[in-house]
Write an enzyme that holds these catalytic residues in place. Structure first.
Site, short mmCIF file in Angstrom:
data_model
loop_
_atom_site.label_atom_id
_atom_site.label_comp_id
_atom_site.label_asym_id
_atom_site.label_seq_id
_atom_site.Cartn_x
_atom_site.Cartn_y
_atom_site.Cartn_z
N SER A 155 33.83 20.27 21.16
CA SER A 155 32.50 20.35 21.75
C SER A 155 32.60 20.23 23.27
O SER A 155 33.37 19.44 23.80
CB SER A 155 31.64 19.21 21.22
OG SER A 155 30.45 19.16 21.98
N LYS B 218 21.22 17.79 11.34
CA LYS B 218 19.95 18.11 12.01
C LYS B 218 18.71 17.94 11.13
O LYS B 218 17.65 17.58 11.61
CB LYS B 218 19.98 19.55 12.53
CG LYS B 218 20.84 19.76 13.75
CD LYS B 218 20.71 21.19 14.22
CE LYS B 218 21.51 21.43 15.48
NZ LYS B 218 21.29 22.75 16.06
N ASP C 290 16.74 23.02 21.04
CA ASP C 290 17.31 24.36 20.84
C ASP C 290 16.27 25.42 21.19
O ASP C 290 16.59 26.48 21.72
CB ASP C 290 17.72 24.56 19.37
CG ASP C 290 19.04 23.88 19.05
OD1 ASP C 290 19.83 23.67 19.99
OD2 ASP C 290 19.28 23.57 17.87
N GLY D 13 20.23 37.48 10.39
CA GLY D 13 20.64 36.18 9.86
C GLY D 13 19.41 35.36 9.49
O GLY D 13 18.32 35.60 10.04
N GLY E 243 19.80 31.67 8.70
CA GLY E 243 20.24 30.28 8.60
C GLY E 243 19.53 29.41 9.63
O GLY E 243 18.45 29.75 10.12
N GLY E 244 20.18 28.29 9.99
CA GLY E 244 19.58 27.34 10.92
C GLY E 244 19.30 27.94 12.30
O GLY E 244 18.24 27.69 12.89
N ALA E 245 20.22 28.75 12.81
CA ALA E 245 20.03 29.33 14.16
C ALA E 245 18.89 30.35 14.14
O ALA E 245 18.12 30.45 15.10
CB ALA E 245 21.33 29.97 14.63
N ASN F 88 18.49 40.06 6.84
CA ASN F 88 19.58 39.18 6.41
C ASN F 88 20.33 39.77 5.22
O ASN F 88 19.77 40.51 4.43
CB ASN F 88 19.03 37.80 6.02
CG ASN F 88 20.13 36.78 5.85
OD1 ASN F 88 21.05 36.70 6.67
ND2 ASN F 88 20.07 36.00 4.78
N LYS G 106 16.43 35.19 1.29
CA LYS G 106 16.34 34.18 2.35
C LYS G 106 15.52 34.70 3.54
O LYS G 106 14.75 33.96 4.15
CB LYS G 106 17.74 33.78 2.81
CG LYS G 106 18.30 32.62 2.00
CD LYS G 106 19.77 32.42 2.19
CE LYS G 106 20.15 31.77 3.49
NZ LYS G 106 21.62 31.56 3.60
N LEU H 99 24.19 34.75 19.56
CA LEU H 99 24.24 33.29 19.73
C LEU H 99 25.66 32.73 19.68
O LEU H 99 25.90 31.59 20.03
CB LEU H 99 23.35 32.61 18.69
CG LEU H 99 21.85 32.83 18.88
CD1 LEU H 99 21.05 31.91 17.98
CD2 LEU H 99 21.40 32.64 20.32
P1 NAP Z 1 24.11 29.27 8.85
O1 NAP Z 1 22.94 28.38 8.63
O2 NAP Z 1 25.31 29.15 8.00
O3 NAP Z 1 23.56 30.80 8.73
C1 NAP Z 1 24.41 31.89 8.91
C2 NAP Z 1 23.65 33.19 8.63
O4 NAP Z 1 24.53 34.26 8.96
C3 NAP Z 1 23.22 33.36 7.17
O5 NAP Z 1 21.94 33.91 7.12
C4 NAP Z 1 24.26 34.34 6.63
O6 NAP Z 1 23.78 35.25 5.65
C5 NAP Z 1 24.62 35.15 7.84
N1 NAP Z 1 26.00 35.66 7.73
C6 NAP Z 1 27.13 34.92 7.67
N2 NAP Z 1 28.20 35.75 7.56
C7 NAP Z 1 27.72 37.02 7.53
C8 NAP Z 1 28.33 38.30 7.40
N3 NAP Z 1 29.66 38.43 7.31
N4 NAP Z 1 27.54 39.39 7.41
C9 NAP Z 1 26.20 39.27 7.52
N5 NAP Z 1 25.56 38.08 7.62
C10 NAP Z 1 26.32 36.97 7.63
O7 NAP Z 1 24.65 29.15 10.35
P2 NAP Z 1 23.79 28.79 11.66
O8 NAP Z 1 23.71 27.33 11.83
O9 NAP Z 1 22.54 29.58 11.63
O10 NAP Z 1 24.74 29.31 12.83
C11 NAP Z 1 25.01 30.68 12.96
C12 NAP Z 1 25.75 30.97 14.27
O11 NAP Z 1 24.94 30.64 15.38
C13 NAP Z 1 27.06 30.20 14.45
O12 NAP Z 1 28.01 31.07 14.96
C14 NAP Z 1 26.72 29.15 15.48
O13 NAP Z 1 27.86 28.81 16.27
C15 NAP Z 1 25.70 29.90 16.31
N6 NAP Z 1 24.81 28.97 17.03
C16 NAP Z 1 24.83 28.99 18.39
C17 NAP Z 1 24.00 28.13 19.09
C18 NAP Z 1 24.04 28.16 20.60
O14 NAP Z 1 23.63 27.18 21.23
N7 NAP Z 1 24.48 29.23 21.20
C19 NAP Z 1 23.13 27.26 18.44
C20 NAP Z 1 23.13 27.28 17.03
C21 NAP Z 1 23.99 28.14 16.35
P3 NAP Z 1 23.47 34.80 4.12
O15 NAP Z 1 22.13 34.15 4.15
O16 NAP Z 1 23.48 36.09 3.39
O17 NAP Z 1 24.59 33.88 3.74
#
Ligand code: NAP
Length: 281
Positions: A19, A70, A106, A131, A133-135, A155, A160, A229
């Site tokens: 980090s 979180k 965020d 996507g 997920g959380g982001a 997505n 979802k 992101l």
């Molecule tokens: P998460 O909750 O696991 O969600 C990931 C999402 O991406 C899910 O909807 C998933 O689809 C989709 N996905 C994963 N692999 C995929 C693939 N190969 N093809 C298509 N879709 C795919 O993760 P998250 O917390 O949202 O984080 C996601 C990213 O954002 C990470 O890389 C994280 O480092 C980044 N992030 C950056 C910041 C920043 O400050 N810049 C802040 C937060 C997060 P399914 O629903 O189909 O599984």
């Protein structure tokens, strides 16, 4: 200098990996000559409650909260800012004399990045979010709060996307929101008349930097601001393709930076100098 008055700031998450937060926050502490130290604490999910009690017991001024805590930290707090409650995620805790309040910076971080680093104006615009997920959740609430006109959420798992889009629509009925699958047809169709694309999937993240999150590169165009992101690498495969298409691009580092600045302000009342943090990142 560390003495009996020195107070702690920190980060809790699991696992923490590399980090950058300690580097950034300690730079600002030094810059403002504050009597704080920022440390990273790896807290296993089973220990979260004990860690939150330790914030009270040790008089820690505040912490950043990251994956996987979180959401689960919310019931352990005394108060949660309404927006963070609506999103269901807290990334910053402030300790005011033993009373713990949760925030989500965020959202303000992403908004500041779009406004300050790309001069993006939300009103009347259409965005595509990839996507669900959380982001994506944070991104969608940011755009809705900023009163964007339309959002299309695509997505891999369609259900979802539909669920999340449905949730946003309930909160923001005045915004046109729909959820769908990440098919080439949807991708072309939705991007054609869009102004903003935010990729919230981890695809393209180091070490798998050759992966491409989108189905068709040709759907990208010069009227788009493309945001990935992912912040490692700095320029993902998506951003390279967007640049070739003449689109404006932003990587994820800005969101990380601005959310940290907002957290630091909540704890100390001081605003770190953006340029100094950009140099570190
Ligand atoms: P998460 O909750 O696991 O969600 C990931 C999402 O991406 C899910 O909807 C998933 O689809 C989709 N996905 C994963 N692999 C995929 C693939 N190969 N093809 C298509 N879709 C795919 O993760 P998250 O917390 O949202 O984080 C996601 C990213 O954002 C990470 O890389 C994280 O480092 C980044 N992030 C950056 C910041 C920043 O400050 N810049 C802040 C937060 C997060 P399914 O629903 O189909 O599984």
């Amino acid at each position: 200098m560390i003495d009996t008055k020195t107070r702690l700031l920190g980060l809790i998450g699991y696992p923490l990996g590399h980090s950058l937060s300690p580097l950034l926050h300690n730079q600002a502490i030094e810059e403002f000559n504050l009597n704080y130290v920022y440390l990273a604490f790896e807290v296993k999910p089973a220990d979260l409650k004990k860690a939150v009690n330790a914030i009270r017991a040790f008089g820690i001024r505040g912490v950043n909260v990251t994956i996987p805590h979180k959401e689960r930290v919310i019931p352990l707090l005394d108060e949660v800012e309404p927006l963070a409650r609506k999103i269901g995620a807290v990334n910053t805790i402030v300790n005011d004399q033993g009373k713990l309040k949760g925030y989500n910076t965020d959202l303000s971080g992403l908004k500041r990045m779009l406004e300050e680093d790309a001069s993006f104006v939300f009103k009347g615009k259409k965005a595509v979010i990839i996507g669900a997920g959380g982001a994506a959740r944070a991104a969608g609430f940011t755009l809705c709060q900023a009163e964007i006109a339309e959002i299309s959420l695509l997505n891999r798992t369609v259900k979802k996307a539909e669920q999340l889009a449905g949730e946003w629509s309930e909160y923001y009925p005045e915004i046109r929101i729909k959820g769908g699958g990440l098919s080439p047809e949807n991708y072309y169709q939705e991007l054609k008349n869009s102004n903003l694309l935010i990729d919230t999937t981890p695809v393209g993240m180091s070490p798998n930097t050759d992966e491409f999150p989108v189905i068709e590169e040709n759907a990208l165009h010069s009227g788009l601001l493309v945001v990935d992101l992912v912040y490692n690498p700095r320029e993902t495969v998506l951003l390279k393709a967007a640049r070739r298409a003449g689109a404006k691009t932003l990587g994820g580092a800005g969101m990380l930076l601005y959310q940290g600045i907002e957290s630091f302000k909540l704890w100390t009342g001081k605003e770190p100098v953006v340029e100094n943090w950009k140099k570190i990142l």
